[in-house]
Design an enzyme around this catalytic site. Structure first.
Site, PDB file in Angstrom:
ATOM      1  N   ASN A 106       0.861  -1.185   0.000  1.00  0.00           N
ATOM      2  CA  ASN A 106       0.000   0.000   0.000  1.00  0.00           C
ATOM      3  C   ASN A 106       0.895   1.232   0.000  1.00  0.00           C
ATOM      4  OD1 ASN A 106      -2.435   1.542   0.223  1.00  0.00           O
ATOM      5  ND2 ASN A 106      -1.994   1.843   2.403  1.00  0.00           N
ATOM      6  N   HIS A 108       0.846   5.174   1.449  1.00  0.00           N
ATOM      7  CA  HIS A 108       0.112   6.021   2.383  1.00  0.00           C
ATOM      8  C   HIS A 108       0.787   7.390   2.421  1.00  0.00           C
ATOM      9  CE1 HIS A 108      -2.289   7.162   5.812  1.00  0.00           C
ATOM     10  NE2 HIS A 108      -1.189   7.618   6.372  1.00  0.00           N
ATOM     11  N   SER A 135       4.777   6.789   2.360  1.00  0.00           N
ATOM     12  CA  SER A 135       5.377   5.502   2.745  1.00  0.00           C
ATOM     13  C   SER A 135       4.757   4.402   1.912  1.00  0.00           C
ATOM     14  CB  SER A 135       5.081   5.193   4.222  1.00  0.00           C
ATOM     15  OG  SER A 135       5.472   6.241   5.082  1.00  0.00           O
ATOM     16  N   ASP A 144      -2.781   1.042   8.172  1.00  0.00           N
ATOM     17  CA  ASP A 144      -1.481   1.669   7.878  1.00  0.00           C
ATOM     18  C   ASP A 144      -0.404   1.283   8.892  1.00  0.00           C
ATOM     19  OD1 ASP A 144      -2.823   3.040   5.770  1.00  0.00           O
ATOM     20  OD2 ASP A 144      -3.474   4.567   7.192  1.00  0.00           O
TER      21      ASP A 144
HETATM   22  C1  GRF Z   1      -2.655   8.810  -2.645  1.00  0.00           C
HETATM   23  O1  GRF Z   1      -2.454   9.992  -1.940  1.00  0.00           O
HETATM   24  C2  GRF Z   1      -2.192   7.633  -1.839  1.00  0.00           C
HETATM   25  O2  GRF Z   1      -1.121   7.932  -1.016  1.00  0.00           O
HETATM   26  C3  GRF Z   1      -3.406   7.317  -1.010  1.00  0.00           C
HETATM   27  O3  GRF Z   1      -4.496   7.549  -1.853  1.00  0.00           O
HETATM   28  C4  GRF Z   1      -4.130   8.503  -2.833  1.00  0.00           C
HETATM   29  C5  GRF Z   1      -4.400   7.887  -4.169  1.00  0.00           C
HETATM   30  O4  GRF Z   1      -4.229   8.816  -5.202  1.00  0.00           O
HETATM   31  N1  GRF Z   1      -3.356   5.981  -0.502  1.00  0.00           N
HETATM   32  P1  GRF Z   1      -4.346   8.360  -6.700  1.00  0.00           P
HETATM   33  O5  GRF Z   1      -5.716   7.717  -6.873  1.00  0.00           O
HETATM   34  O6  GRF Z   1      -3.246   7.371  -6.970  1.00  0.00           O
HETATM   35  O7  GRF Z   1      -4.204   9.603  -7.512  1.00  0.00           O
END
Ligand code: GRF
Length: 222
Positions: A106, A108, A135, A144
């Site tokens: 994932n 985050h 991260s 997370d």
């Molecule tokens: C990103 O900020 C990621 O860190 C979080 O969700 C958002 C996804 O953005 N988990 P995108 O859909 O890839 O533009």
């Protein structure tokens, strides 16, 4: 030479990380994109790269648990080696986490373990953080909480709003995530129980790219 790692991306929204993952795929290929949101813009991004998609909305199921189970069962059709969550806004069922342990990542938008959960950019500003960032971590049963693989830092400016800070973090996400997935696919990053191991090459690359990788244990090779 071994074949490319088969990556399935899960998302619920705009898909900018998916776009960067598709553009920067060297040691892997994105073989499918799954979503819980049929209207997610990220599904259009997938189609623009000729990547097959599936979307199973909540309305089609009696319970959210059934919906989630169906999504993870359906993506097996693509025979993934690695699941990559990129803005997937559902909690992953425990059975799936166990099945995919060490093979589900994932991203985050914070320097974990700081600021798990939502609204990280506004919270970073409100809490007066000097540094913020993103991260990539293994997915475990917490929110997370899985072991961090790599991070990218961004300095918080006095003039930052949540939107300006989010935009700067996002540009780092777009570099960090493909780097991790390529390195994982080449075997330069590997998982042993809850420990992440890095080849010397991965450590050198991370340093050159200004990424942070955990230093609490020695390099994997001599
Ligand atoms: C990103 O900020 C990621 O860190 C979080 O969700 C958002 C996804 O953005 N988990 P995108 O859909 O890839 O533009």
């Amino acid at each position: 030479m071994s074949s490319l790692t088969r990556v399935v991306v899960l998302l619920s929204g705009r898909g900018s990380n998916l776009q960067s993952l598709c553009r920067n795929a060297h040691a892997y290929q994105v073989v499918g994109v799954a979503s819980n949101v049929p209207e997610a813009v990220g599904l259009e991004v997938a189609r623009s790269f000729d990547v097959p998609t599936l979307a199973l909305p909540r309305a089609g199921f009696a319970t959210v648990h059934e919906q989630k189970a169906a999504i993870f069962a359906a993506l097996e059709r693509w025979e993934p080696d690695l699941l990559v969550l990129a803005g997937y806004m559902q909690i992953v069922p425990r059975a799936v986490i166990e099945q995919w342990w060490g093979k589900m990542l994932n991203i985050h938008p914070s320097l974990l373990p700081e600021l798990p959960g939502l609204d990280t950019h506004a919270r970073a500003i409100a809490e007066g953080k000097r540094w913020h960032g993103c991260s990539v971590h293994l997915v475990d049963a917490g929110i997370d909480t899985g072991p961090v693989i790599a991070q990218a830092r961004v300095a918080v400016q006095r003039s930052d709003t949540p939107a300006t800070l989010a935009a700067r973090v996002l540009t780092r996400e777009h570099k960090l995530y493909p780097w991790v997935v390529n390195a994982w696919s080449r075997g330069a990053i590997s998982v042993d129980a809850r420990r992440i191991q890095y080849s010397d090459e991965a450590r050198i690359e991370a340093q050159a790219l200004d990424f942070i990788i955990p230093t609490d244990h020695a390099p994997s090779s001599v």
